[in-house]
Structures are given as C-alpha cells and as structure tokens.
Design an enzyme around this catalytic site. Structure first.
Site, PDB file in Angstrom:
ATOM      1  N   GLY A 235      12.527 -11.455  13.890  1.00 48.22           N
ATOM      2  CA  GLY A 235      13.445 -10.477  13.313  1.00 48.22           C
ATOM      3  C   GLY A 235      13.332 -10.499  11.805  1.00 48.22           C
ATOM      4  O   GLY A 235      13.094 -11.537  11.203  1.00 48.22           O
TER       5      GLY A 235
ATOM      6  N   LYS B 285       1.956 -22.153  16.349  1.00 52.16           N
ATOM      7  CA  LYS B 285       3.186 -22.794  15.880  1.00 52.16           C
ATOM      8  C   LYS B 285       3.204 -24.278  16.247  1.00 52.16           C
ATOM      9  O   LYS B 285       3.655 -25.116  15.452  1.00 52.16           O
ATOM     10  CB  LYS B 285       4.394 -22.073  16.477  1.00 52.16           C
ATOM     11  CG  LYS B 285       4.527 -20.632  15.970  1.00 52.16           C
ATOM     12  CD  LYS B 285       5.481 -19.829  16.844  1.00 52.16           C
ATOM     13  CE  LYS B 285       5.664 -18.411  16.339  1.00 52.16           C
ATOM     14  NZ  LYS B 285       6.367 -17.565  17.338  1.00 52.16           N
TER      15      LYS B 285
ATOM     16  N   LYS C 191       1.934 -17.655  10.544  1.00 56.95           N
ATOM     17  CA  LYS C 191       1.571 -18.827  11.352  1.00 56.95           C
ATOM     18  C   LYS C 191       0.074 -18.895  11.637  1.00 56.95           C
ATOM     19  O   LYS C 191      -0.501 -19.976  11.656  1.00 56.95           O
ATOM     20  CB  LYS C 191       2.352 -18.850  12.651  1.00 56.95           C
ATOM     21  CG  LYS C 191       2.182 -17.619  13.498  1.00 56.95           C
ATOM     22  CD  LYS C 191       3.509 -17.055  13.930  1.00 56.95           C
ATOM     23  CE  LYS C 191       3.338 -15.656  14.474  1.00 56.95           C
ATOM     24  NZ  LYS C 191       4.591 -14.918  14.497  1.00 56.95           N
TER      25      LYS C 191
ATOM     26  N   ARG D  95       0.822  -1.212   0.000  1.00 56.08           N
ATOM     27  CA  ARG D  95       0.000   0.000   0.000  1.00 56.08           C
ATOM     28  C   ARG D  95       0.854   1.260   0.000  1.00 56.08           C
ATOM     29  O   ARG D  95       0.446   2.293  -0.485  1.00 56.08           O
ATOM     30  CB  ARG D  95      -0.932   0.008   1.225  1.00 56.08           C
ATOM     31  CG  ARG D  95      -2.344  -0.429   0.862  1.00 56.08           C
ATOM     32  CD  ARG D  95      -3.197  -0.534   2.096  1.00 56.08           C
ATOM     33  NE  ARG D  95      -2.631  -1.532   3.006  1.00 56.08           N
ATOM     34  CZ  ARG D  95      -3.147  -1.818   4.209  1.00 56.08           C
ATOM     35  NH1 ARG D  95      -4.209  -1.185   4.632  1.00 56.08           N
ATOM     36  NH2 ARG D  95      -2.595  -2.732   4.973  1.00 56.08           N
ATOM     37  N   ARG D  96       2.052   1.140   0.587  1.00 53.61           N
ATOM     38  CA  ARG D  96       2.953   2.295   0.569  1.00 53.61           C
ATOM     39  C   ARG D  96       4.395   1.809   0.506  1.00 53.61           C
ATOM     40  O   ARG D  96       4.679   0.645   0.767  1.00 53.61           O
ATOM     41  CB  ARG D  96       2.727   3.200   1.788  1.00 53.61           C
ATOM     42  CG  ARG D  96       3.063   2.552   3.130  1.00 53.61           C
ATOM     43  CD  ARG D  96       2.660   3.429   4.295  1.00 53.61           C
ATOM     44  NE  ARG D  96       1.212   3.425   4.505  1.00 53.61           N
ATOM     45  CZ  ARG D  96       0.549   2.487   5.205  1.00 53.61           C
ATOM     46  NH1 ARG D  96       1.201   1.492   5.769  1.00 53.61           N
ATOM     47  NH2 ARG D  96      -0.750   2.543   5.354  1.00 53.61           N
TER      48      ARG D  96
ATOM     49  N   ILE E 144      15.181 -20.555  12.083  1.00 49.58           N
ATOM     50  CA  ILE E 144      15.614 -21.940  12.327  1.00 49.58           C
ATOM     51  C   ILE E 144      14.910 -22.854  11.320  1.00 49.58           C
ATOM     52  O   ILE E 144      13.692 -22.843  11.243  1.00 49.58           O
ATOM     53  CB  ILE E 144      15.246 -22.390  13.756  1.00 49.58           C
ATOM     54  CG1 ILE E 144      15.779 -21.402  14.792  1.00 49.58           C
ATOM     55  CG2 ILE E 144      15.761 -23.798  14.006  1.00 49.58           C
ATOM     56  CD1 ILE E 144      15.248 -21.656  16.202  1.00 49.58           C
TER      57      ILE E 144
END
Lengths: 432, 432
Positions: free
Chosen positions: B300, B203, B103, B45-46, B134
C-alpha cells in the site's frame, strides 16, 4: 573496535539477565553494534549465584558505579522509585547515559529525569520499561516516525492477561486463578499493582508520551483493574463473540487525549483478542501505516535484558557524538494536547443488567437508553432460572460519551425493576 | 532546526505516497526527528495527479536528482533492477545516502550496492523492502540486537496470503481466487512473482541477511509457490488443526542456515495462522527474547511510505556524523554460516497419499515410512467414496531430514497400490 563500558546497578532478575546475555552474546553484539560492549563495574548489595562476576569490578555501594569515571553507560535495575531516582539523577549529574527497565520510575519521575538529562546532554533510555522484550518504544519512536499516531491499545500486564485467559479458557473464577498466578510466581504476594491496573497505567503513560508527544502524565491515566470481572460476564461476552482483555488504551480525539486502563471487550476475531497467558501485545494505529501489532514476552529476565541491551547498543553506537540521540531519551518538545477526563471518553459498552422477571421490563430499559441517545447493537436475554427473581439482560451499545452512559445507568438503576448495580464493561472494536 | 533535503526518484505508488505523507505530516515528523525533512527535488517521467508538486523542483531525468548538490538523501522508488541499480550506484558515487523500497534490487544486487556505500561512507536503507510498513528490519537490526536469532518465519507476500485465506475461509479454488485478486489489484496480470514465491524469496533473503549476519544469497533460497495447493489439502489440514500459510523461513541449525519459502501447515492456535488477507506478519525467535511477532500492512502507498520515511529520518538524525550509522546499511562483517541445500532441511511433513482401496495398504505405507526412520504423529483415513478406486490417506510426521523423506516418498510411489504422486507439504509447529 571502540569499547563502551557498562556499569550495572542492581543484580536482581533483570540485572542478572542483562549481565548473562551480554556475556553470552558478546561477539554477536559486537558484530552487530560495531562496538565492543563490556560490563566493567557492578553495584549490588550481594552476589547473585546466577552470575559469574569474577572478572568484573563489584561494589557493594551502587553509587560507586555511577561515580566511576571509566563507566560510560549506567544500567539501573534496582527497581523502586526512591533510591533509583537518586541513582539515575546522580548518574546524569556525572555525565553518564542511563538505561533503565523501571516503569514506575519513568512514569512517575520521568519528566524531571529527562529534563536533567537534556540539560546535561546525556540520554535516558527505557525500552525495557514497557512490554519486556518487545521493541515497542523503538517502533513508535523511530519505526512509525512518519505517522500521526491515532491510537494504541495494549495488553501490557502479563499477570492480568494470564488471569483473564484462564477465566476465559477454563471458566475459572478470578480469586482461584490469582492464587495460582501467585504460586507460579506470575503475581506478587500483594498483587495490587497488577490486578488494579497500576502497573499497566505506568506503561500506558510511557507509551502515550512517546506516541503523542505529550509529557508523562501517569496521574491522569484513568485506571480500573480486573478484580470485578466475573466468570458470568466472561461467558456472556463470549456468547456475543468477544473476549475480555485488560487493555491500556491511548487515543487522540478532536477534543484531546484519552488515556485509560480497564477491562475491555474486543471482538474475538482480532489478533489482540487471541493473545493469551503472560504474553504482551501492543496495537498501534498510525495515519499512514494503519494498524500494526507487536507481540512477545512482556517479562522475564532475558526478555527484559534483550530490551535493556538494545538501548545500551543504541547509545554505544552514537557514543562519539553526544547530543545526536535525543530521540533515545525524551524530547522536551511536547505538544499541548489536553488529557480528557473520563466523562469525555467515547466508547461502546457492555451492560449486564439484572432485571425483575416481569412483563415490559426490557422495553422500559430500551426506552431509558434511547432517551439518553444510546443505541443498542446486540442483546442477550436469558430465561429466568427456576425460582430466580432476577433475569440477566446483557447488551452492547454503539459508541457514546461516558457522561451520557453515566446518566443512563443512573436512570436504569433508579427503576424499581432493577434492584442491583448495573455491570458495565467498555467495548473496543479495534476496526479502524 | 537543521533542514535535510530529500530527492524522490519515481512518482509511482510508493513515491507518491512518500511525497504525500511527508507533506501532510511535515510538522509532526520535524518534532519527532529534531530535523526539518524537506522534499526539494523530484525526478519523474510524468506528473502524478495525486501529488501537488508545484512547490518542488521537478526533473524528467531522474539522474538529475542524484546529481543535485543540494539533495542529501535519495529515495529510489522507480522499481525494477536495471535502471534502479544504475541510479542507486550513481547516487552513492555522488555521496548521497539512499533509501529504497525495492526488494528485488536489494535481494539481487544488495551485496554490490552495500559494498559501494561502505566504500563511500554513505548509507543505503531498505526498511520498506520487506513487509511494507512493519518496522521489521529495525526490530531485527536494533530492537533484537542482544540476541542470537534462532529462526524467523514470515507471511511476507500479501497476495499469496489473500489467496490462501480465501481458499481456507470460503473453500474456494486457487484459480478462482487468483482471478479475483487480479481484479482487486492485489495480484499482477502476470502473478508469477507472487504465486511462485519469488517475491517472498527476495524478502526472505533480506530478512535472513539481517538476522544472521550473512551476505544476501537470494539464489540459495529454496522457493516453492502456492499454485499446487488444492481445496482438498486445505480442508484436510483443517481437520488436523492446521492452517496452510505461505511462509518464508530462515533457521540456524548446527549444520548451517536453512532459507526456504514454501506452503506450510501451522497449528491453527498460533497467531501467525490467524493472519488473514493481504496482511503480513513476521515471527522472530531470539535466544534471549524468545518469540516476538510483528504484524501489519505489507503493501500500500502510505504504509510503504511510512517505512521509507522512517529510514529517511534515521539518516537525517545522524546526518552530521557520516559513518556513524553502518547499521542502517549493511555490515560487511558477515558470518561464515553455510546455507543448507534442501536435502539437509529438517521439517515435519503433511503427506496426502492416494491409495488403492485394498486390505493392508495402510500397514504397508506405515511400514515403508518406519523403515526410513519416519514417525507418524496423526493420520486421517477416509472411507472410499462409492465406486472410487483410490482413497485418501493423510498423515503428519515428526521432523525428519528432507533427504530421508525423499527416499521414503520414492519408495511409497513405487508401491503398486499408490498409482499417483504423493502430495507433500511441510509442517512447522512454531512452538520453540
């Protein structure tokens, strides 16, 4: 469901483990592979009472298996590097895909074997050659494919780790633990490959080739064993907050690639420092993912079989599309990354210097290090035991080039107050 | 070298990380993949100032990307489950392979999405949905393919682990650490998903489906958060040699499958007990390989991107042979393994009972447990603080059925000497 036929050459520990796990988990493997994986031919000089091979064709000549037109995938579990090399090359010549657990074979003859496989359009897979059942080759090759690998460090020899763990936990001496390891079957009667680091160097060459896209260069791995590690140094290391582990380390620097196997002090807070006994673990640092670690059984019949079968299934899944799985073997696209000589390694050091108990010796040694551009991070100086002429001076340095450290140690050993050789052990802080 | 075109939908944290890592490591990824992986279309969108998208087609409507005939693989990184589901189903409908880090989407709508993908002969891959960078899905699906998985236990929510680590290391209170985690950006303003265990349950459902070949059954995961863990219990656990971790556990028993997310005491010698801060780790136990553990960054931008790109490359390698990689998505061959209700779980327990400081109370409680068939393993009984009416009685039990424990606790709470609710936390020794 398509059936893929497997021939096993060698029915020793790993061959028998592979046979038994496939037979036991036949349905589960088929469900997960989308293929029926069937052992159709075994080559072994003699039967193994651990395996019921009554439903399988058995040949006493293993070369019968690699020439069998009904076999798609060959499992090489005979060990050694002479007959095994012939066998694998013959299998490739006959258009078979190959799975091997043989680290010495891959480390020493891998470049030749992979070239032959690429020329023939078949795959040679070797997950079981490093760290037993831990899927570390797959993790590096596929799981971390997005990354520039920066470094890896592994406990990749269970025997050596068992010995160091016992020395550390129970204050035992090297020779004493080695004897027990031999009695327990962890170490061979001739323990050279394990305690001198050759086995670890084989595995490190394989890991480094995968991680850094270089060819296999076992002969360029700097290799130092654990035979000179003393209880005293294990204890001093602990006082400084470190454990001594026998690591295989590969690291990319601006100048080239370090490949080295040696005893290493690592901070006792790190997970790798807490991997004890015969277990293996490999830390891999990628530029995107950061540090990841893989831990498990580095040896044993069924753990190794687990890795052999993973390779079989990877090949079986893609068996209709030959050439689609170059990643399973080894890419011939290798990078031109020079392997550094030990002089060019950069590490921190633990130094244990036995000094005459005289005023001013500490200052003289500090001065010698400083003149060589070496900074200290920690020092332990013990009082001299009664009547002892020499006192131990233990210190940790900041990272330096090995060349610098060699000069500094030569200068220290030239001092009249330092009559014995300086003990040096490399230090890795594993914090980046 | 064949070029594979990738479209990224959503340029938030993970989308931007994926874009930047692919751009930075373009050559290395191509060398390792045997394919040139190129981002050709972005839907957002931006703009995101972290990404230089000047060389790439950018659409404000993400649905333009999934309809672009030049795009082979769609990366879904918009998050949420409503538009994301529409987007993924539209991509599948248009014959695109899909990679997602979502997830919640996979846990809640995965069965429907995988069925659509199988019908269309495309792949939906989701490595990044569990444990960030991982490669745990790949390890279970491929690396451990030879095994009957017996159990898995993971620290799969970094926020929760950060909070418990701080409570343990620094003796801080839950609310205090949560506030800091929010300030550090580890926890959302509304932390419900993390601290109540919903994120971990998403998860766990995904891990269990992969490990045990069952369909996704998020709604059957027993879920308990960490909001009721007190400093006092963290400290008592430590006195007993245990750390409290928030684990996702899936375990196959003779009666069925346990899927549960809850605070858990684990012996402090285990590696998993020493995984601190925002890191993730998953222990997987297979019948052949034994215990293996995988450790690294669970979140991250670039760590998650590492997993997204691993999926992209897996698909890209096999892009010429559609249908050869069902293992990347999810097999519709699911096993008929019933999911157990909490009453049928088998675990050990930590009990913290506040008892009136009167003679014979300890014996009465021991007697009550014994009558319910529950054996004790360890006990701490503290002296009463001055003037305190209640004293803490802390004990560990051997494994029992939860049903038994519920009855026993009801009986203990009915005692006149036990005026408060009993605190119970499950215990896993992770030794098999």
């Amino acid at each position: 469901m398509k059936q893929v036929n497997v021939g096993i050459c060698g029915l020793g520990t790993v061959g028998a483990g592979t046979f038994n796990v496939i037979q036991r988990n036949l349905d589960e493997i088929a469900r997960r592979a989308g293929r029926s994986v069937k052992i159709t031919h075994i080559g072994a000089r003699r039967d193994n009472p651990a395996c019921d091979t009554s439903q399988v064709k058995v040949s006493r000549d293993i070369f019968d298996v690699v020439k069998d037109p009904d076999v798609h995938i060959i499992v090489e579990t005979i060990g050694g590097t002479t007959v095994a090399k012939d066998l694998v090359l013959t299998a490739i010549e006959n258009g078979k895909d190959v799975v091997t657990a043989n680290k010495a074979l891959i480390a020493v003859h891998g470049n030749e074997i992979f070239a032959a496989a690429e020329a023939k359009g078949v795959v040679v897979a070797y997950e079981a050659s490093v760290a037993g059942g831990i899927p570390i080759i797959k993790a590096i090759r596929e799981g971390l494919v997005a990354n520039q690998i920066e470094s890896l460090a592994g406990i990749i020899n269970g025997t050596g780790n068992f010995i160091l763990s016992e020395m550390s936990e129970k204050g035992r001496a090297f020779e004493d633990v080695l004897k027990e390891a031999q009695e327990l079957g962890y170490a061979e009667a001739d323990p050279t490959f394990d305690v001198e680091g050759i086995d670890a160097a084989h595995k490190l060459a394989i890991l480094a080739a995968n991680a850094f896209g270089v060819s296999l260069q076992f002969d360029k791995v700097y290799t130092e064993g654990i035979t000179k590690i003393t209880r005293e140094d294990v204890q001093f290391a602990e006082e400084l907050g470190y454990n001594i582990k026998h690591l295989g380390i590969a690291r990319r620097t601006d100048e080239g690639l370090e490949m080295r196997v040696h005893p290493t002090l690592i901070p006792n807070k790190r997970l790798l420092a807490n991997v004890d006994g015969v277990l293996n673990a490999v830390l891999v640092i990628g530029d995107a993912v950061g540090p990841t670690m893989y831990h498990g059984a580095g040896a044993g019949a069924e753990a190794t079989a687990s890795a052999v079968i993973a390779d079989i299934v990877d090949i079986a899944r893609d068996i209709d599309s030959p050439g689609l799985v170059p990643h399973l073997g080894f890419s011939t696209v290798t990078k031109d990354l020079p392997v550094l000589a030990p002089d060019d390694f950069t590490t921190s050091y633990y130094l244990h210097i036995s000094v005459k108990d005289e005023v001013g010796q500490m200052a003289r040694i500090a001065d010698t290090l400083s003149k060589h551009g070496i900074n200290m991070e920690a020092i332990i100086q013990k009082e001299a035991p009664d009547d002892a002429e020499l006192v131990p001076l233990v210190l940790l340095t900041q990272p330096v080039k090995e060349r610098q450290m060699n000069s500094a140690i030569a200068a220290i050993e030239a001092l009249a107050s330092v009559p014995e050789k300086v003990v040096r052990i490399r230090v890795e802080r594993l914090d980046s």
